[in-house]
Design a protein around this motif. Sequence first.
Motif, PDB file in Angstrom:
ATOM      1  N   PHE A   1       9.342  67.294  19.266  1.00  0.00           N
ATOM      2  CA  PHE A   1      10.495  66.427  19.067  1.00  0.00           C
ATOM      3  C   PHE A   1      11.575  66.696  20.113  1.00  0.00           C
ATOM      4  O   PHE A   1      12.197  65.760  20.622  1.00  0.00           O
ATOM      5  CB  PHE A   1      11.068  66.617  17.662  1.00  0.00           C
ATOM      6  N   THR A   2      11.797  67.964  20.448  1.00  0.00           N
ATOM      7  CA  THR A   2      12.806  68.301  21.459  1.00  0.00           C
ATOM      8  C   THR A   2      12.439  67.707  22.815  1.00  0.00           C
ATOM      9  O   THR A   2      13.287  67.140  23.522  1.00  0.00           O
ATOM     10  CB  THR A   2      12.956  69.827  21.574  1.00  0.00           C
ATOM     11  N   THR A   3      11.167  67.818  23.181  1.00  0.00           N
ATOM     12  CA  THR A   3      10.714  67.253  24.453  1.00  0.00           C
ATOM     13  C   THR A   3      10.828  65.738  24.449  1.00  0.00           C
ATOM     14  O   THR A   3      11.276  65.122  25.434  1.00  0.00           O
ATOM     15  CB  THR A   3       9.264  67.666  24.718  1.00  0.00           C
ATOM     16  N   TYR A   4      10.447  65.116  23.344  1.00  0.00           N
ATOM     17  CA  TYR A   4      10.536  63.658  23.219  1.00  0.00           C
ATOM     18  C   TYR A   4      11.993  63.195  23.304  1.00  0.00           C
ATOM     19  O   TYR A   4      12.305  62.179  23.950  1.00  0.00           O
ATOM     20  CB  TYR A   4       9.906  63.223  21.898  1.00  0.00           C
ATOM     21  N   LEU A   5      12.907  63.937  22.686  1.00  0.00           N
ATOM     22  CA  LEU A   5      14.327  63.616  22.747  1.00  0.00           C
ATOM     23  C   LEU A   5      14.837  63.674  24.184  1.00  0.00           C
ATOM     24  O   LEU A   5      15.571  62.777  24.639  1.00  0.00           O
ATOM     25  CB  LEU A   5      15.113  64.589  21.864  1.00  0.00           C
TER      26      LEU A   5
ATOM     27  N   PHE B   1       3.724  67.386  34.123  1.00  0.00           N
ATOM     28  CA  PHE B   1       5.062  67.146  33.610  1.00  0.00           C
ATOM     29  C   PHE B   1       5.196  67.729  32.202  1.00  0.00           C
ATOM     30  O   PHE B   1       4.218  68.016  31.515  1.00  0.00           O
ATOM     31  CB  PHE B   1       5.375  65.653  33.611  1.00  0.00           C
ATOM     32  N   VAL B   2       6.461  67.845  31.761  1.00  0.00           N
ATOM     33  CA  VAL B   2       6.740  68.574  30.531  1.00  0.00           C
ATOM     34  C   VAL B   2       6.178  67.866  29.297  1.00  0.00           C
ATOM     35  O   VAL B   2       5.882  68.506  28.294  1.00  0.00           O
ATOM     36  CB  VAL B   2       8.268  68.794  30.399  1.00  0.00           C
ATOM     37  N   GLY B   3       6.005  66.545  29.347  1.00  0.00           N
ATOM     38  CA  GLY B   3       5.466  65.829  28.207  1.00  0.00           C
ATOM     39  C   GLY B   3       4.026  66.177  27.891  1.00  0.00           C
ATOM     40  O   GLY B   3       3.534  65.875  26.796  1.00  0.00           O
ATOM     41  N   PHE B   4       3.347  66.831  28.827  1.00  0.00           N
ATOM     42  CA  PHE B   4       1.957  67.230  28.597  1.00  0.00           C
ATOM     43  C   PHE B   4       1.851  68.397  27.608  1.00  0.00           C
ATOM     44  O   PHE B   4       0.894  68.479  26.837  1.00  0.00           O
ATOM     45  CB  PHE B   4       1.317  67.613  29.935  1.00  0.00           C
TER      46      PHE B   4
END
Length: 326
Positions: free
Chosen positions: A188-192, A240-243
Amino acid sequence: MAGTLITISSNSWLGMWMGLEINLLSIIPLMTDSNNPRASESSLKYFITQALASIIVLTSIMMMNTQTWMNNNLASIDTPDMLMVTSLLLKTGAAPFHFWFPEVVEGSTWINALILLTWQKIAPMMMLMYNKLPILMAMAIMASITVGSIMGLNQTSLRKILSFSSINHIGWMLAIVLFAEKIWILYFTTYLAMNSMLIWLFSLLKTSHLNQLLTNIQTNPSLKAFFMMNFLSLGGTPPFVGFLPKWLTIQSLVANQMYMMSFLLIIAALITLYYYLRIALSTMIFSAPLTSMINKMSNLKKKNLIMMNSFILTSLILYIATFSMI
């Protein structure tokens, strides 16, 4: 914020319900705009949907606390739990209870859209951690990843693209809520962070549709590159960080022998990545006149946007270093 904090810190269902109501009554004035009929319509739709979900939550709480209900042999004891999970799925906008969500986001401003896409999901998600029905949750996960991946293919509105992307990510977050709450916090933190960067860019460019985006972003190569990398990160593309959160989610599901769910999540992620790539590559390839909105931005805004994008996109290294230390 207080309503959400009350919900996640309460030790009773009634206290959680009160937090949800405070949250609802607080966001309606933010969404209402007398000068924008679309915003007023969206706030009304949001209020009606959330009020219906709150009624179902309160009904399920009363059914849980009624001794005569529990002693009734003709009724199923799981019915209050089923009502609770259904109402919370309706509040988050998860499929198949998602029909209100894209329309409400479409009529909202960018800052309200960011709140609806991120902050408003915290309280119901936290309540789902305490009330899990694996079969119902699995159905919601499958429906969310299917709707979020397929319905986003033919959209031209950026708000609706982010809405269906959010529905897809809800499926991923519901999957990890079943097994690992700490990974859900990371996800959730990454998605935010990723949504904040994209919406910040769209807000600065005053852009709402793809054709506007292709025109407004063309004259700044660095922002074009960061925009493309943000969409790739949102789709979960390494490095990337979303991975990272998607990788940890699949790892947790495989460890719990949820092989079919892992396979379907990966397929849905590939479909969403297709329309992310379509948008990102269009901004990189097509040219536009030199008079664009990006030229009207101040140098300070450009520098801040580039610095924040650089930090978020490279934070995968920080995440990996942290996990290795732990």
